[in-house]
Design a protein around this motif. Structure first.
Motif, PDB file in Angstrom:
ATOM      1  N   ALA A 409       0.823  -1.213   0.000  1.00 29.33           N
ATOM      2  CA  ALA A 409       0.000   0.000   0.000  1.00 29.33           C
ATOM      3  C   ALA A 409       0.856   1.261   0.000  1.00 29.33           C
ATOM      4  N   ARG A 410       1.930   1.247   0.780  1.00 32.34           N
ATOM      5  CA  ARG A 410       2.802   2.432   0.823  1.00 32.34           C
ATOM      6  C   ARG A 410       3.490   2.652  -0.514  1.00 32.34           C
ATOM      7  N   ARG A 411       3.971   1.591  -1.117  1.00 31.71           N
ATOM      8  CA  ARG A 411       4.650   1.749  -2.395  1.00 31.71           C
ATOM      9  C   ARG A 411       3.697   2.210  -3.485  1.00 31.71           C
ATOM     10  N   LEU A 412       2.478   1.691  -3.462  1.00 27.20           N
ATOM     11  CA  LEU A 412       1.486   2.143  -4.434  1.00 27.20           C
ATOM     12  C   LEU A 412       1.160   3.616  -4.223  1.00 27.20           C
ATOM     13  N   ALA A 413       0.989   4.022  -2.987  1.00 24.70           N
ATOM     14  CA  ALA A 413       0.694   5.431  -2.701  1.00 24.70           C
ATOM     15  C   ALA A 413       1.831   6.338  -3.138  1.00 24.70           C
ATOM     16  N   LEU A 438      -1.270  -3.412 -10.115  1.00 24.20           N
ATOM     17  CA  LEU A 438      -1.946  -2.389  -9.324  1.00 24.20           C
ATOM     18  C   LEU A 438      -1.189  -1.077  -9.414  1.00 24.20           C
ATOM     19  N   ALA A 439      -1.945   0.013  -9.369  1.00 26.06           N
ATOM     20  CA  ALA A 439      -1.338   1.341  -9.408  1.00 26.06           C
ATOM     21  C   ALA A 439      -2.270   2.336  -8.739  1.00 26.06           C
ATOM     22  N   SER A 440      -1.693   3.417  -8.251  1.00 31.02           N
ATOM     23  CA  SER A 440      -2.490   4.481  -7.646  1.00 31.02           C
ATOM     24  C   SER A 440      -3.139   5.323  -8.734  1.00 31.02           C
ATOM     25  N   PRO A 441      -4.434   5.586  -8.624  1.00 32.83           N
ATOM     26  CA  PRO A 441      -5.072   6.475  -9.602  1.00 32.83           C
ATOM     27  C   PRO A 441      -4.676   7.932  -9.421  1.00 32.83           C
ATOM     28  N   PHE A 442      -3.940   8.229  -8.354  1.00 34.36           N
ATOM     29  CA  PHE A 442      -3.508   9.604  -8.087  1.00 34.36           C
ATOM     30  C   PHE A 442      -2.092   9.894  -8.585  1.00 34.36           C
ATOM     31  N   ALA A 443      -1.349   8.859  -8.939  1.00 34.40           N
ATOM     32  CA  ALA A 443       0.036   9.042  -9.359  1.00 34.40           C
ATOM     33  C   ALA A 443       0.100   9.837 -10.666  1.00 34.40           C
ATOM     34  N   SER A 444       1.057  10.721 -10.749  1.00 36.43           N
ATOM     35  CA  SER A 444       1.190  11.575 -11.926  1.00 36.43           C
ATOM     36  C   SER A 444       1.485  10.741 -13.171  1.00 36.43           C
ATOM     37  N   GLY A 445       0.679  10.944 -14.219  1.00 37.82           N
ATOM     38  CA  GLY A 445       0.908  10.273 -15.491  1.00 37.82           C
ATOM     39  C   GLY A 445       0.779   8.774 -15.446  1.00 37.82           C
ATOM     40  N   VAL A 446       0.008   8.229 -14.480  1.00 36.46           N
ATOM     41  CA  VAL A 446      -0.034   6.782 -14.293  1.00 36.46           C
ATOM     42  C   VAL A 446      -0.602   6.063 -15.522  1.00 36.46           C
ATOM     43  N   VAL A 447      -1.626   6.626 -16.142  1.00 34.32           N
ATOM     44  CA  VAL A 447      -2.225   5.968 -17.311  1.00 34.32           C
ATOM     45  C   VAL A 447      -1.230   5.926 -18.467  1.00 34.32           C
ATOM     46  N   ASP A 448      -0.543   7.047 -18.692  1.00 30.99           N
ATOM     47  CA  ASP A 448       0.446   7.077 -19.773  1.00 30.99           C
ATOM     48  C   ASP A 448       1.586   6.103 -19.505  1.00 30.99           C
ATOM     49  N   PHE A 521      -7.115 -10.478   1.226  1.00 34.50           N
ATOM     50  CA  PHE A 521      -5.822  -9.821   1.021  1.00 34.50           C
ATOM     51  C   PHE A 521      -5.994  -8.513   0.245  1.00 34.50           C
ATOM     52  N   LEU A 522      -6.704  -8.565  -0.877  1.00 30.67           N
ATOM     53  CA  LEU A 522      -6.888  -7.353  -1.663  1.00 30.67           C
ATOM     54  C   LEU A 522      -7.720  -6.329  -0.900  1.00 30.67           C
ATOM     55  N   ALA A 523      -8.701  -6.796  -0.122  1.00 24.59           N
ATOM     56  CA  ALA A 523      -9.484  -5.872   0.704  1.00 24.59           C
ATOM     57  C   ALA A 523      -8.586  -5.154   1.712  1.00 24.59           C
ATOM     58  N   GLU A 524      -7.648  -5.868   2.308  1.00 27.97           N
ATOM     59  CA  GLU A 524      -6.720  -5.247   3.247  1.00 27.97           C
ATOM     60  C   GLU A 524      -5.835  -4.217   2.557  1.00 27.97           C
ATOM     61  N   VAL A 525      -5.381  -4.546   1.338  1.00 28.75           N
ATOM     62  CA  VAL A 525      -4.551  -3.595   0.587  1.00 28.75           C
ATOM     63  C   VAL A 525      -5.345  -2.336   0.281  1.00 28.75           C
ATOM     64  N   LEU A 526      -6.595  -2.487  -0.151  1.00 28.40           N
ATOM     65  CA  LEU A 526      -7.428  -1.328  -0.463  1.00 28.40           C
ATOM     66  C   LEU A 526      -7.677  -0.492   0.783  1.00 28.40           C
ATOM     67  N   ALA A 527      -7.937  -1.160   1.898  1.00 29.63           N
ATOM     68  CA  ALA A 527      -8.173  -0.419   3.140  1.00 29.63           C
ATOM     69  C   ALA A 527      -6.919   0.341   3.562  1.00 29.63           C
ATOM     70  N   ALA A 528      -5.768  -0.307   3.471  1.00 31.54           N
ATOM     71  CA  ALA A 528      -4.514   0.360   3.850  1.00 31.54           C
ATOM     72  C   ALA A 528      -4.206   1.525   2.910  1.00 31.54           C
ATOM     73  N   PHE A 529      -4.459   1.340   1.605  1.00 28.84           N
ATOM     74  CA  PHE A 529      -4.260   2.424   0.646  1.00 28.84           C
ATOM     75  C   PHE A 529      -5.225   3.566   0.941  1.00 28.84           C
ATOM     76  N   GLY A 530      -6.462   3.223   1.334  1.00 24.74           N
ATOM     77  CA  GLY A 530      -7.434   4.244   1.684  1.00 24.74           C
ATOM     78  C   GLY A 530      -7.026   5.040   2.914  1.00 24.74           C
ATOM     79  N   GLU A 531      -6.384   4.386   3.879  1.00 23.74           N
ATOM     80  CA  GLU A 531      -5.907   5.109   5.059  1.00 23.74           C
ATOM     81  C   GLU A 531      -4.863   6.157   4.683  1.00 23.74           C
ATOM     82  N   ILE A 532      -4.065   5.852   3.680  1.00 25.11           N
ATOM     83  CA  ILE A 532      -3.003   6.773   3.259  1.00 25.11           C
ATOM     84  C   ILE A 532      -3.558   7.890   2.385  1.00 25.11           C
ATOM     85  N   THR A 533      -4.446   7.562   1.460  1.00 23.45           N
ATOM     86  CA  THR A 533      -4.875   8.522   0.434  1.00 23.45           C
ATOM     87  C   THR A 533      -6.273   9.077   0.650  1.00 23.45           C
ATOM     88  N   GLY A 534      -7.068   8.411   1.474  1.00 24.16           N
ATOM     89  CA  GLY A 534      -8.457   8.826   1.651  1.00 24.16           C
ATOM     90  C   GLY A 534      -9.427   8.132   0.726  1.00 24.16           C
TER      91      GLY A 534
END
Length: 579
Positions: A409-413, A438-448, A521-534
């Motif tokens: 989760a931290r690395r994705l964020a 997996l990737a953060s939808p907030f990361a700059s230029g992630v789609v490109d 497992f994926l639910a935990e990752v999403l929850a942890a990512f949500g704690e970091i990013t909202g």
């Protein structure tokens, strides 16, 4: 002989096959319970593999402690005897000037496929000498799997594909509860040459993409086009009727089962555009044609869905067949109010008919439906005991983080693009968290970055979000769960403004909703990512590159990391990065 193997000697062992055509796969039932399912492409590395599924069969039998001699029934996902029924259409095709030139080649091609089917049955009989051969009507295999995977007790079932023997579209009524025996009743069957899958594949090929593989690319391109330019043409090509639809053979020529015969006519080309060669620029005319095709597909699917509910009286609809993978059409059906809920199985295309064929064989022998199919998508090989050296490949290093969930989760964020390889291989065309990138939808230029350095695909193709099910309403307008990433749903204003990376040009997202029960497992990752990013939302795309299948083995996953712009791979608890 092991004790486990000895106990299974008297078991009823049904091996279901999709083989020799495309999307080769195998499924295993033991005493009516689904043991597993695997698509051969994920194991042999050949996308849409046509091979006999040797690797899948070897894994399945090994998983159950069985050999080929223990198989009591081989269920095949076509009843090739039905191909001969195409001969009955020959007189009518010879009478019409527009179909006459192809009438005899068409009839001969269906007879050729019938002969090939007979040879395939002989091969299967030699491979499993003690087994009964049980051919299954292709659309029945689709319908059984779609219904049994849904977990509901009464539903209309709509199967739409390119071709199954001679059928292209069928409507069924399925029911099963404690008060009545299992039933699957056929209400409507539309035969070739009326085929929605044929049309979509033909136009996909005309637009320069691989038929039977890249229809999703055309669906994505459609969002960038204007359907009005070719709306009238597609309405003539695919005409709605009271009971279904027909094709205009002047635009969509009579099908011949040979690649030597074009699927679009000179008249179609003259009215649209010259065939686009792969690699040529994508022009507005291509997007407009894709848009008209997609719009007509949606109209036909809505029409057929309404027909299914009227014929069956059911408010639930199960979709099967290759056209069921059109997530935009599925999303429109889900939002239309025609039905209360739709269900699309994890593998709605031909590979899933390996499960459906096995289910049909068991049902026909016992009168009872099999178990273990409902709500299951993680059915393939797993590698829980994987051990990696500190340098698993030249240029790669491996370590085991103490807390894989939070580390990921931290690395994705922080913006990393990470492959995830864990647990059993999922079924079907969508990566559902076990073989994902997996990737953060907030990361700059992630789609490109994903398109240019990892997926190597067209920049207009969208990326799908995965979200905690109990938070999904914040991001998509969806009235039901979408566990298999099968439905494109309109996004909310929050998603549009805060997470534009997951929003396609048509204002939808092909969402996967995840529950803690389904995938902790994926639910935990999403929850942890949500704690970091909202926001408990990630981009989820398949662990592969364009033209290759989803990575089914550890070696394939490490190859993907090495050959692409992925930053890391989390593989069975090992964190693998590039030096």
């Amino acid at each position: 002989m092991t004790a486990t193997h000895a106990r299974r000697r008297d078991a009823e062992v049904v091996l279901g096959f999709c083989a020799y055509t495309h999307d080769s796969a195998a499924a295993l039932l033991v005493d009516g319970h689904l043991i597993g399912f695997a698509e051969e492409e994920r194991l042999d590395g050949i996308k849409h593999s046509k091979a006999y599924p040797e690797n899948a069969v070897t894994w399945l039998l090994g998983e159950a402690g069985l050999t080929a001699n223990d198989v009591t029934t081989v269920a095949y996902n076509f009843d090739g005897r039905r191909y001969r029924s195409a001969l009955g259409q020959l007189p009518a095709h010879l009478l019409q000037s527009v179909t006459r030139p192809r009438a005899m080649p068409r009839a001969r091609s269906f007879l050729t496929v019938h002969r090939r089917y007979q040879a395939r049955m002989r091969d299967l009989a030699r491979s499993f000498p003690r087994a009964r051969l049980h051919p299954v009507l292709h659309h029945r295999a689709h319908a059984l799997y779609a219904f049994l995977a849904s977990g509901v007790d009464d539903a209309a079932v709509l199967v739409v594909d390119s071709l199954g023997e001679l059928q292209t579209t069928t409507i069924w009524h399925a029911a099963h509860n404690d008060e009545q025996p299992f039933r699957l009743d056929l209400h409507t069957a539309i035969d070739d040459p009326a085929s929605l899958g044929y049309v979509y594949g033909a136009v996909t090929e005309h637009l320069g993409w691989r038929r039977g593989d890249e229809e999703g690319t055309v669906m994505a391109l459609a969002a960038l086009g204007d359907p009005t330019r070719f709306r009238a043409l597609l309405s003539r090509a695919v005409r709605l009727t009271r009971d279904g639809f027909t094709l205009d053979p002047a635009l969509m020529p009579l099908r011949v089962l040979s690649s030597r015969y074009a699927r679009t006519s000179p008249a179609f080309t003259a009215a649209t555009c010259p065939p686009r060669l792969p690699g040529e620029p994508v022009e507005p005319v291509h997007a407009d044609l894709a848009a008209a095709l997609q719009e007509r597909t949606e109209h036909v699917m809505l029409h057929l869905s309404g027909q299914a509910t009227r014929l069956t009286g059911s408010g639930l609809l199960c979709l099967g067949g290759g056209v069921a993978m059109n997530c935009v059409a599925a999303g429109l059906i889900a939002q239309s109010g025609i039905v209360d809920e739709i269900h699309v199985p994890p593998a709605p295309g031909d590979s899933g008919t390996a499960i459906g064929a096995a289910a049909a064989a068991w049902l026909d022998a016992t009168g009872r439906p099999p178990t273990g199919i409902e709500g299951r998508c993680y059915l393939g090989p797993a590698y829980p005991d994987l051990m990696l050296p500190p340098e698993p490949r030249p240029g790669l290093t491996a370590e085991r983080p103490a807390d894989p969930v939070r580390h990921l989760a931290r690395r994705l964020a922080a913006g990393a693009l990470v492959g995830l390889f864990t647990g059993p291989l999922e079924a079907g065309p969508r990566a559902l968290g076990n073989r994902s990138i997996l990737a953060s939808p907030f990361a700059s230029g992630v789609v490109d970055r994903l398109n240019a350095t990892v997926k190597f695909r067209e920049p207009f193709r969208p990326f799908a979000p995965v979200v905690l099910a109990d938070k999904a309403a914040d991001y998509v307008r969806l009235r039901q769960p979408s566990p298999y990433m099968s439905i494109a749903a309109p996004v909310t204003d929050l998603a549009r403004t805060q997470l534009p990376a997951i929003v396609h040009a048509n204002g939808t997202a092909r969402v996967q909703t995840v529950t803690w029960t389904q995938y902790p497992f994926l639910a935990e990752v999403l929850a942890a990512f949500g704690e970091i990013t909202g926001h408990p939302v990630l981009i989820n795309t398949s662990l592969n590159v364009k033209g290759k299948p989803i990575c089914g083995t550890p070696d394939m996953a490490l190859d993907c990391l090495t050959a692409t712009g992925l930053d890391a791979l989390l593989i069975e608890g090992w964190w693998v990065t590039k030096c």
